[in-house]
Design a protein around this motif. Structure first.
Motif, mmCIF file in Angstrom:
data_model
loop_
_atom_site.group_PDB
_atom_site.id
_atom_site.type_symbol
_atom_site.label_atom_id
_atom_site.label_comp_id
_atom_site.label_asym_id
_atom_site.label_seq_id
_atom_site.Cartn_x
_atom_site.Cartn_y
_atom_site.Cartn_z
ATOM 1 N N ALA A 177 0.842 -1.193 0.000
ATOM 2 C CA ALA A 177 0.000 0.000 0.000
ATOM 3 C C ALA A 177 0.879 1.246 0.000
ATOM 4 N N VAL A 178 1.986 1.195 0.726
ATOM 5 C CA VAL A 178 2.840 2.372 0.829
ATOM 6 C C VAL A 178 3.766 2.520 -0.374
ATOM 7 N N LEU A 179 4.467 1.440 -0.709
ATOM 8 C CA LEU A 179 5.467 1.534 -1.777
ATOM 9 C C LEU A 179 4.884 1.253 -3.154
ATOM 10 N N GLY A 180 3.749 0.615 -3.184
ATOM 11 C CA GLY A 180 3.196 0.266 -4.489
ATOM 12 C C GLY A 180 3.810 -1.024 -4.964
ATOM 13 N N SER A 181 3.161 -1.665 -5.862
ATOM 14 C CA SER A 181 3.694 -2.914 -6.365
ATOM 15 C C SER A 181 3.679 -2.892 -7.876
ATOM 16 N N VAL A 182 4.873 -2.967 -8.439
ATOM 17 C CA VAL A 182 4.966 -2.961 -9.890
ATOM 18 C C VAL A 182 4.382 -4.250 -10.455
ATOM 19 N N SER A 183 4.650 -5.366 -9.769
ATOM 20 C CA SER A 183 4.142 -6.626 -10.317
ATOM 21 C C SER A 183 2.616 -6.647 -10.282
ATOM 22 N N ASP A 184 2.019 -6.104 -9.221
ATOM 23 C CA ASP A 184 0.565 -6.019 -9.154
ATOM 24 C C ASP A 184 0.021 -5.165 -10.289
ATOM 25 N N TYR A 185 0.611 -3.963 -10.452
ATOM 26 C CA TYR A 185 0.152 -3.064 -11.499
ATOM 27 C C TYR A 185 0.229 -3.743 -12.852
ATOM 28 N N CYS A 186 1.357 -4.341 -13.124
ATOM 29 C CA CYS A 186 1.544 -4.980 -14.423
ATOM 30 C C CYS A 186 0.568 -6.129 -14.622
ATOM 31 N N SER A 187 0.330 -6.909 -13.561
ATOM 32 C CA SER A 187 -0.559 -8.047 -13.773
ATOM 33 C C SER A 187 -1.972 -7.575 -14.085
ATOM 34 N N HIS A 188 -2.331 -6.356 -13.638
ATOM 35 C CA HIS A 188 -3.666 -5.856 -13.957
ATOM 36 C C HIS A 188 -3.719 -5.081 -15.259
ATOM 37 N N HIS A 189 -2.599 -4.443 -15.624
ATOM 38 C CA HIS A 189 -2.664 -3.518 -16.746
ATOM 39 C C HIS A 189 -1.926 -3.903 -18.015
ATOM 40 N N ALA A 190 -0.993 -4.817 -17.918
ATOM 41 C CA ALA A 190 -0.267 -5.163 -19.141
ATOM 42 C C ALA A 190 -1.214 -5.892 -20.077
ATOM 43 N N HIS A 191 -1.004 -5.718 -21.378
ATOM 44 C CA HIS A 191 -1.910 -6.332 -22.347
ATOM 45 C C HIS A 191 -1.428 -7.683 -22.813
ATOM 46 N N CYS A 192 -0.787 -8.404 -21.910
ATOM 47 C CA CYS A 192 -0.329 -9.731 -22.297
ATOM 48 C C CYS A 192 -0.274 -10.547 -21.017
ATOM 49 N N SER A 193 0.111 -11.808 -21.137
ATOM 50 C CA SER A 193 0.220 -12.638 -19.946
ATOM 51 C C SER A 193 1.368 -12.132 -19.099
ATOM 52 N N VAL A 194 1.201 -12.209 -17.796
ATOM 53 C CA VAL A 194 2.220 -11.694 -16.890
ATOM 54 C C VAL A 194 2.717 -12.821 -16.003
ATOM 55 N N MET A 195 4.016 -13.000 -15.974
ATOM 56 C CA MET A 195 4.584 -14.026 -15.118
ATOM 57 C C MET A 195 5.300 -13.375 -13.956
ATOM 58 N N ILE A 196 4.872 -13.733 -12.749
ATOM 59 C CA ILE A 196 5.499 -13.145 -11.572
ATOM 60 C C ILE A 196 6.449 -14.178 -10.986
ATOM 61 N N VAL A 197 7.737 -13.890 -11.043
ATOM 62 C CA VAL A 197 8.741 -14.845 -10.595
ATOM 63 C C VAL A 197 9.145 -14.494 -9.181
ATOM 64 N N LYS A 198 8.973 -15.475 -8.280
ATOM 65 C CA LYS A 198 9.252 -15.159 -6.894
ATOM 66 C C LYS A 198 10.495 -15.858 -6.403
ATOM 67 N N LYS A 199 11.279 -15.113 -5.676
ATOM 68 C CA LYS A 199 12.456 -15.721 -5.075
ATOM 69 C C LYS A 199 11.938 -16.547 -3.920
ATOM 70 N N PRO A 200 12.262 -17.828 -3.903
ATOM 71 C CA PRO A 200 11.667 -18.664 -2.863
ATOM 72 C C PRO A 200 12.133 -18.216 -1.482
ATOM 73 N N LYS A 201 11.171 -18.182 -0.539
ATOM 74 C CA LYS A 201 11.556 -17.875 0.834
ATOM 75 C C LYS A 201 12.236 -19.114 1.378
ATOM 76 N N ILE A 202 13.132 -18.922 2.291
ATOM 77 C CA ILE A 202 13.798 -20.093 2.866
ATOM 78 C C ILE A 202 12.770 -20.923 3.583
ATOM 79 N N LYS A 203 12.638 -22.187 3.198
ATOM 80 C CA LYS A 203 11.605 -23.017 3.793
ATOM 81 C C LYS A 203 12.003 -23.393 5.203
ATOM 82 N N HIS A 204 11.005 -23.320 6.107
ATOM 83 C CA HIS A 204 11.346 -23.687 7.502
ATOM 84 C C HIS A 204 11.054 -25.123 7.787
#
Lengths: 159, 161
Positions: free
Chosen positions: B134-161
Protein backbone atom coordinates in the motif's frame (compact mmCIF):
# COMPACT_ATOMS: atom_id res chain seq x y z
CA UNK A 1 22.15 -36.77 -14.58
CA UNK A 2 18.84 -36.79 -16.41
CA UNK A 3 17.07 -33.53 -15.68
CA UNK A 4 13.73 -33.97 -13.95
CA UNK A 5 10.96 -32.36 -15.85
CA UNK A 6 9.59 -29.17 -14.44
CA UNK A 7 5.97 -29.25 -13.37
CA UNK A 8 3.48 -26.66 -14.49
CA UNK A 9 0.13 -26.51 -12.72
CA UNK A 10 -2.69 -24.85 -14.58
CA UNK A 11 -5.92 -23.85 -12.90
CA UNK A 12 -9.15 -24.80 -14.58
CA UNK A 13 -12.65 -23.77 -13.66
CA UNK A 14 -15.75 -23.78 -15.79
CA UNK A 15 -15.18 -20.41 -17.42
CA UNK A 16 -14.05 -19.46 -20.91
CA UNK A 17 -11.15 -17.60 -19.31
CA UNK A 18 -9.70 -20.85 -18.02
CA UNK A 19 -10.09 -22.57 -21.36
CA UNK A 20 -8.42 -19.63 -23.00
CA UNK A 21 -5.58 -19.80 -20.48
CA UNK A 22 -5.09 -23.52 -21.15
CA UNK A 23 -5.14 -23.00 -24.88
CA UNK A 24 -2.74 -20.06 -24.65
CA UNK A 25 -0.38 -22.08 -22.49
CA UNK A 26 -0.45 -25.03 -24.87
CA UNK A 27 0.10 -22.75 -27.86
CA UNK A 28 2.90 -20.65 -26.40
CA UNK A 29 4.66 -22.89 -23.96
CA UNK A 30 4.23 -26.36 -25.42
CA UNK A 31 3.59 -26.29 -29.14
CA UNK A 32 6.80 -24.43 -30.12
CA UNK A 33 8.89 -27.12 -28.47
CA UNK A 34 7.69 -29.93 -30.64
CA UNK A 35 7.87 -33.42 -29.28
CA UNK A 36 9.93 -32.70 -26.20
CA UNK A 37 7.60 -31.12 -23.72
CA UNK A 38 9.51 -28.79 -21.44
CA UNK A 39 7.05 -29.18 -18.60
CA UNK A 40 4.86 -31.85 -17.19
CA UNK A 41 1.40 -30.34 -17.15
CA UNK A 42 -1.00 -30.82 -14.28
CA UNK A 43 -4.47 -29.41 -14.78
CA UNK A 44 -6.14 -28.67 -11.47
CA UNK A 45 -9.85 -28.16 -11.20
CA UNK A 46 -11.09 -26.77 -7.90
CA UNK A 47 -14.52 -28.20 -7.42
CA UNK A 48 -16.58 -25.88 -5.27
CA UNK A 49 -18.01 -27.38 -2.10
CA UNK A 50 -21.86 -27.41 -2.32
CA UNK A 51 -22.19 -25.59 1.01
CA UNK A 52 -20.15 -22.67 -0.25
CA UNK A 53 -22.22 -22.41 -3.41
CA UNK A 54 -25.42 -22.51 -1.36
CA UNK A 55 -24.30 -19.60 0.73
CA UNK A 56 -24.15 -17.47 -2.38
CA UNK A 57 -27.65 -18.58 -3.28
CA UNK A 58 -29.13 -17.15 -0.12
CA UNK A 59 -31.52 -18.24 2.62
CA UNK A 60 -34.13 -19.65 0.25
CA UNK A 61 -31.85 -22.55 -0.64
CA UNK A 62 -32.48 -25.56 1.54
CA UNK A 63 -30.46 -28.59 2.44
CA UNK A 64 -32.51 -30.82 0.15
CA UNK A 65 -30.79 -29.27 -2.79
CA UNK A 66 -27.35 -30.44 -1.73
CA UNK A 67 -27.43 -33.90 -3.32
CA UNK A 68 -28.61 -32.38 -6.59
CA UNK A 69 -25.84 -29.84 -6.45
CA UNK A 70 -23.30 -32.58 -5.81
CA UNK A 71 -24.43 -34.30 -8.97
CA UNK A 72 -24.28 -31.07 -10.92
CA UNK A 73 -20.80 -30.29 -9.65
CA UNK A 74 -19.62 -33.81 -10.48
CA UNK A 75 -21.03 -33.44 -13.97
CA UNK A 76 -19.30 -30.10 -14.39
CA UNK A 77 -15.99 -31.62 -13.27
CA UNK A 78 -16.37 -34.46 -15.78
CA UNK A 79 -17.22 -32.06 -18.55
CA UNK A 80 -14.17 -29.99 -17.75
CA UNK A 81 -11.97 -33.09 -17.69
CA UNK A 82 -13.26 -34.07 -21.13
CA UNK A 83 -12.69 -30.63 -22.58
CA UNK A 84 -9.17 -30.55 -21.21
CA UNK A 85 -8.33 -33.96 -22.64
CA UNK A 86 -9.69 -32.98 -26.03
CA UNK A 87 -7.72 -29.76 -26.12
CA UNK A 88 -4.49 -31.45 -25.11
CA UNK A 89 -4.96 -34.14 -27.71
CA UNK A 90 -5.60 -31.56 -30.35
CA UNK A 91 -2.35 -29.82 -29.46
CA UNK A 92 -0.48 -33.11 -29.22
CA UNK A 93 0.42 -32.62 -25.62
CA UNK A 94 0.67 -36.03 -24.08
CA UNK A 95 2.13 -35.59 -20.63
CA UNK A 96 -0.88 -34.20 -18.87
CA UNK A 97 -2.47 -35.19 -15.59
CA UNK A 98 -5.77 -33.97 -14.29
CA UNK A 99 -6.35 -33.34 -10.62
CA UNK A 100 -9.80 -32.51 -9.30
CA UNK A 101 -9.76 -31.24 -5.74
CA UNK A 102 -12.65 -30.02 -3.69
CA UNK A 103 -12.49 -26.68 -1.98
CA UNK A 104 -11.86 -23.00 -2.44
CA UNK A 105 -9.76 -22.49 -5.58
CA UNK A 106 -7.33 -20.20 -3.76
CA UNK A 107 -6.28 -22.90 -1.34
CA UNK A 108 -6.66 -25.76 -3.78
CA UNK A 109 -4.26 -24.16 -6.22
CA UNK A 110 -1.64 -23.26 -3.65
CA UNK A 111 -1.82 -26.78 -2.22
CA UNK A 112 -1.56 -28.28 -5.69
CA UNK A 113 1.64 -26.33 -6.22
CA UNK A 114 3.09 -27.83 -3.04
CA UNK A 115 1.78 -31.30 -3.79
CA UNK A 116 3.19 -31.46 -7.32
CA UNK A 117 6.29 -29.41 -6.57
CA UNK A 118 5.39 -27.11 -9.40
CA UNK A 119 7.73 -24.46 -10.71
CA UNK A 120 4.97 -22.51 -12.44
CA UNK A 121 1.30 -21.95 -11.70
CA UNK A 122 -0.81 -20.68 -14.59
CA UNK A 123 -4.14 -19.03 -13.94
CA UNK A 124 -6.59 -17.26 -16.19
CA UNK A 125 -8.01 -13.96 -15.13
CA UNK A 126 -11.61 -12.92 -15.17
CA UNK A 127 -10.42 -9.38 -15.70
CA UNK A 128 -12.54 -8.00 -12.88
CA UNK A 129 -12.13 -4.36 -12.00
CA UNK A 130 -11.30 -3.28 -8.43
CA UNK A 131 -14.96 -3.32 -7.30
CA UNK A 132 -15.73 -6.83 -8.41
CA UNK A 133 -12.43 -8.01 -7.01
CA UNK A 134 -13.33 -6.62 -3.61
CA UNK A 135 -16.69 -8.38 -3.65
CA UNK A 136 -15.95 -11.62 -5.46
CA UNK A 137 -12.32 -11.94 -4.58
CA UNK A 138 -9.62 -12.69 -7.07
CA UNK A 139 -8.09 -16.12 -7.28
CA UNK A 140 -5.30 -14.93 -9.55
CA UNK A 141 -4.40 -12.14 -7.11
CA UNK A 142 -4.38 -14.52 -4.15
CA UNK A 143 -2.24 -17.02 -5.99
CA UNK A 144 0.17 -14.33 -7.21
CA UNK A 145 0.81 -13.42 -3.58
CA UNK A 146 0.66 -16.79 -1.89
CA UNK A 147 1.76 -19.56 -4.22
CA UNK A 148 5.29 -20.74 -3.56
CA UNK A 149 6.32 -20.64 -7.16
CA UNK A 150 6.22 -18.34 -10.16
CA UNK A 151 2.72 -17.41 -11.22
CA UNK A 152 1.66 -16.68 -14.77
CA UNK A 153 -1.55 -14.77 -15.26
CA UNK A 154 -3.01 -15.33 -18.71
CA UNK A 155 -5.46 -12.74 -19.83
CA UNK A 156 -8.10 -13.11 -22.45
CA UNK A 157 -7.58 -10.09 -24.68
CA UNK A 158 -10.49 -7.68 -24.64
CA UNK A 159 -11.87 -7.46 -28.13
CA UNK B 1 2.92 -18.18 -43.20
CA UNK B 2 5.36 -21.03 -42.78
CA UNK B 3 8.01 -19.38 -40.64
CA UNK B 4 6.52 -18.69 -37.23
CA UNK B 5 7.51 -15.33 -35.92
CA UNK B 6 9.27 -15.66 -32.66
CA UNK B 7 7.24 -14.71 -29.67
CA UNK B 8 8.52 -11.85 -27.62
CA UNK B 9 9.14 -12.03 -23.91
CA UNK B 10 9.87 -8.86 -21.96
CA UNK B 11 11.60 -9.17 -18.59
CA UNK B 12 11.52 -6.17 -16.28
CA UNK B 13 14.58 -5.62 -14.12
CA UNK B 14 15.65 -3.16 -11.49
CA UNK B 15 18.67 -3.12 -9.23
CA UNK B 16 17.37 -5.75 -6.82
CA UNK B 17 18.29 -9.39 -6.28
CA UNK B 18 14.69 -10.28 -6.97
CA UNK B 19 15.05 -9.04 -10.54
CA UNK B 20 18.30 -10.84 -11.08
CA UNK B 21 16.68 -13.99 -9.75
CA UNK B 22 13.70 -13.44 -12.04
CA UNK B 23 15.91 -13.01 -15.09
CA UNK B 24 17.93 -16.07 -14.20
CA UNK B 25 14.80 -18.15 -13.56
CA UNK B 26 13.33 -17.07 -16.88
CA UNK B 27 16.52 -17.89 -18.75
CA UNK B 28 16.78 -21.27 -17.01
CA UNK B 29 13.21 -22.30 -17.70
CA UNK B 30 12.48 -20.83 -21.11
CA UNK B 31 15.78 -20.47 -22.83
CA UNK B 32 18.42 -22.85 -21.58
CA UNK B 33 16.46 -26.06 -22.27
CA UNK B 34 16.11 -25.02 -25.88
CA UNK B 35 19.79 -24.40 -26.48
CA UNK B 36 20.30 -23.01 -29.92
CA UNK B 37 16.72 -22.38 -30.84
CA UNK B 38 14.85 -20.61 -28.06
CA UNK B 39 11.19 -20.03 -28.84
CA UNK B 40 11.18 -16.46 -27.55
CA UNK B 41 12.95 -13.25 -28.40
CA UNK B 42 14.06 -11.68 -25.17
CA UNK B 43 13.89 -7.99 -24.35
CA UNK B 44 15.22 -7.01 -20.97
CA UNK B 45 13.89 -3.67 -19.85
CA UNK B 46 15.31 -1.60 -17.05
CA UNK B 47 13.14 1.28 -15.91
CA UNK B 48 15.48 4.00 -14.77
CA UNK B 49 13.75 6.27 -12.28
CA UNK B 50 13.85 9.94 -13.19
CA UNK B 51 16.14 11.97 -10.93
CA UNK B 52 13.26 14.19 -9.88
CA UNK B 53 11.12 11.28 -8.78
CA UNK B 54 13.95 9.79 -6.76
CA UNK B 55 14.68 13.11 -5.08
CA UNK B 56 11.02 13.99 -4.61
CA UNK B 57 10.87 11.62 -1.70
CA UNK B 58 13.83 13.34 -0.06
CA UNK B 59 12.16 16.70 0.52
CA UNK B 60 12.92 20.38 -0.06
CA UNK B 61 16.31 21.82 -0.94
CA UNK B 62 16.86 18.92 -3.24
CA UNK B 63 17.44 20.81 -6.47
CA UNK B 64 21.20 21.02 -6.03
CA UNK B 65 21.35 17.31 -5.49
CA UNK B 66 19.73 16.48 -8.83
CA UNK B 67 22.88 16.18 -10.97
CA UNK B 68 24.44 13.83 -8.42
CA UNK B 69 21.33 11.76 -8.20
CA UNK B 70 21.17 11.56 -11.95
CA UNK B 71 24.78 10.45 -12.20
CA UNK B 72 24.11 7.83 -9.57
CA UNK B 73 21.08 6.54 -11.36
CA UNK B 74 23.02 6.34 -14.61
CA UNK B 75 25.71 4.31 -12.85
CA UNK B 76 23.13 1.98 -11.41
CA UNK B 77 21.49 1.59 -14.80
CA UNK B 78 24.70 0.62 -16.52
CA UNK B 79 25.52 -1.82 -13.75
CA UNK B 80 22.10 -3.39 -14.16
CA UNK B 81 22.61 -3.61 -17.92
CA UNK B 82 26.04 -5.21 -17.53
CA UNK B 83 24.74 -7.79 -15.07
CA UNK B 84 21.87 -8.64 -17.39
CA UNK B 85 24.12 -9.01 -20.40
CA UNK B 86 26.57 -11.18 -18.48
CA UNK B 87 23.79 -13.37 -17.21
CA UNK B 88 22.45 -13.91 -20.72
CA UNK B 89 25.85 -14.78 -22.09
CA UNK B 90 26.50 -17.19 -19.24
CA UNK B 91 23.29 -18.97 -20.22
CA UNK B 92 24.25 -18.90 -23.91
CA UNK B 93 21.48 -16.54 -24.87
CA UNK B 94 23.03 -14.26 -27.44
CA UNK B 95 20.19 -12.40 -29.05
CA UNK B 96 18.73 -10.74 -25.98
CA UNK B 97 18.26 -6.98 -26.18
CA UNK B 98 18.73 -4.88 -23.07
CA UNK B 99 16.97 -1.51 -22.91
CA UNK B 100 17.03 1.29 -20.39
CA UNK B 101 13.95 3.48 -20.40
CA UNK B 102 13.48 6.41 -18.08
CA UNK B 103 10.28 6.63 -16.13
CA UNK B 104 8.09 4.85 -13.63
CA UNK B 105 8.58 1.10 -13.86
CA UNK B 106 4.86 0.44 -14.07
CA UNK B 107 4.38 2.48 -17.20
CA UNK B 108 7.72 1.64 -18.74
CA UNK B 109 7.00 -2.07 -18.60
CA UNK B 110 3.46 -1.82 -19.95
CA UNK B 111 4.67 0.39 -22.79
CA UNK B 112 7.51 -2.01 -23.56
CA UNK B 113 4.93 -4.77 -23.91
CA UNK B 114 3.01 -2.68 -26.45
CA UNK B 115 6.11 -1.58 -28.30
CA UNK B 116 7.50 -5.06 -28.75
CA UNK B 117 4.13 -6.84 -29.05
CA UNK B 118 5.23 -9.13 -26.27
CA UNK B 119 3.23 -12.20 -25.45
CA UNK B 120 4.71 -12.53 -21.97
CA UNK B 121 5.96 -10.02 -19.41
CA UNK B 122 8.07 -11.50 -16.65
CA UNK B 123 8.73 -9.51 -13.49
CA UNK B 124 10.27 -10.33 -10.16
CA UNK B 125 8.42 -9.70 -6.95
CA UNK B 126 9.82 -8.05 -3.87
CA UNK B 127 7.44 -10.17 -1.84
CA UNK B 128 6.09 -7.21 0.07
CA UNK B 129 3.25 -7.81 2.47
CA UNK B 130 -0.02 -5.90 2.27
CA UNK B 131 1.13 -2.82 4.17
CA UNK B 132 4.32 -2.29 2.22
CA UNK B 133 2.43 -2.71 -1.01
CA UNK B 134 0.00 0.00 0.00
CA UNK B 135 2.84 2.37 0.83
CA UNK B 136 5.47 1.53 -1.78
CA UNK B 137 3.20 0.27 -4.49
CA UNK B 138 3.69 -2.91 -6.36
CA UNK B 139 4.97 -2.96 -9.89
CA UNK B 140 4.14 -6.63 -10.32
CA UNK B 141 0.56 -6.02 -9.15
CA UNK B 142 0.15 -3.06 -11.50
CA UNK B 143 1.54 -4.98 -14.42
CA UNK B 144 -0.56 -8.05 -13.77
CA UNK B 145 -3.67 -5.86 -13.96
CA UNK B 146 -2.66 -3.52 -16.75
CA UNK B 147 -0.27 -5.16 -19.14
CA UNK B 148 -1.91 -6.33 -22.35
CA UNK B 149 -0.33 -9.73 -22.30
CA UNK B 150 0.22 -12.64 -19.95
CA UNK B 151 2.22 -11.69 -16.89
CA UNK B 152 4.58 -14.03 -15.12
CA UNK B 153 5.50 -13.15 -11.57
CA UNK B 154 8.74 -14.85 -10.60
CA UNK B 155 9.25 -15.16 -6.89
CA UNK B 156 12.46 -15.72 -5.07
CA UNK B 157 11.67 -18.66 -2.86
CA UNK B 158 11.56 -17.87 0.83
CA UNK B 159 13.80 -20.09 2.87
CA UNK B 160 11.61 -23.02 3.79
CA UNK B 161 11.35 -23.69 7.50
Amino acid sequence: MATEKQVMVIAMDDSPHSMYALEWTLDHLFAPFGSVQPFHLVVVHARPVPISVLQLAGPAATAEIIPMMEIDLKKAALRITEKVKDLCNKKSVKEVSMDVMEGDPRNVLCEAVEKHNASVLVVGSHGYGPMKRAVLGSVSDYCAHHAHCSVMIVKKPKT
Amino acid sequence: MATSEKQVMVVGIDDSEHSTYALEWTLDHFFVPFASNPPFKLFIVHAKPTATSAVGLAGPGAAEVLPYVDADLKKIASRVVEKAKDLCISKSVHDAVVEVVEGDARNVLCEAVEKHHASVLAVGSHGYGAIKRAVLGSVSDYCSHHAHCSVMIVKKPKIKH
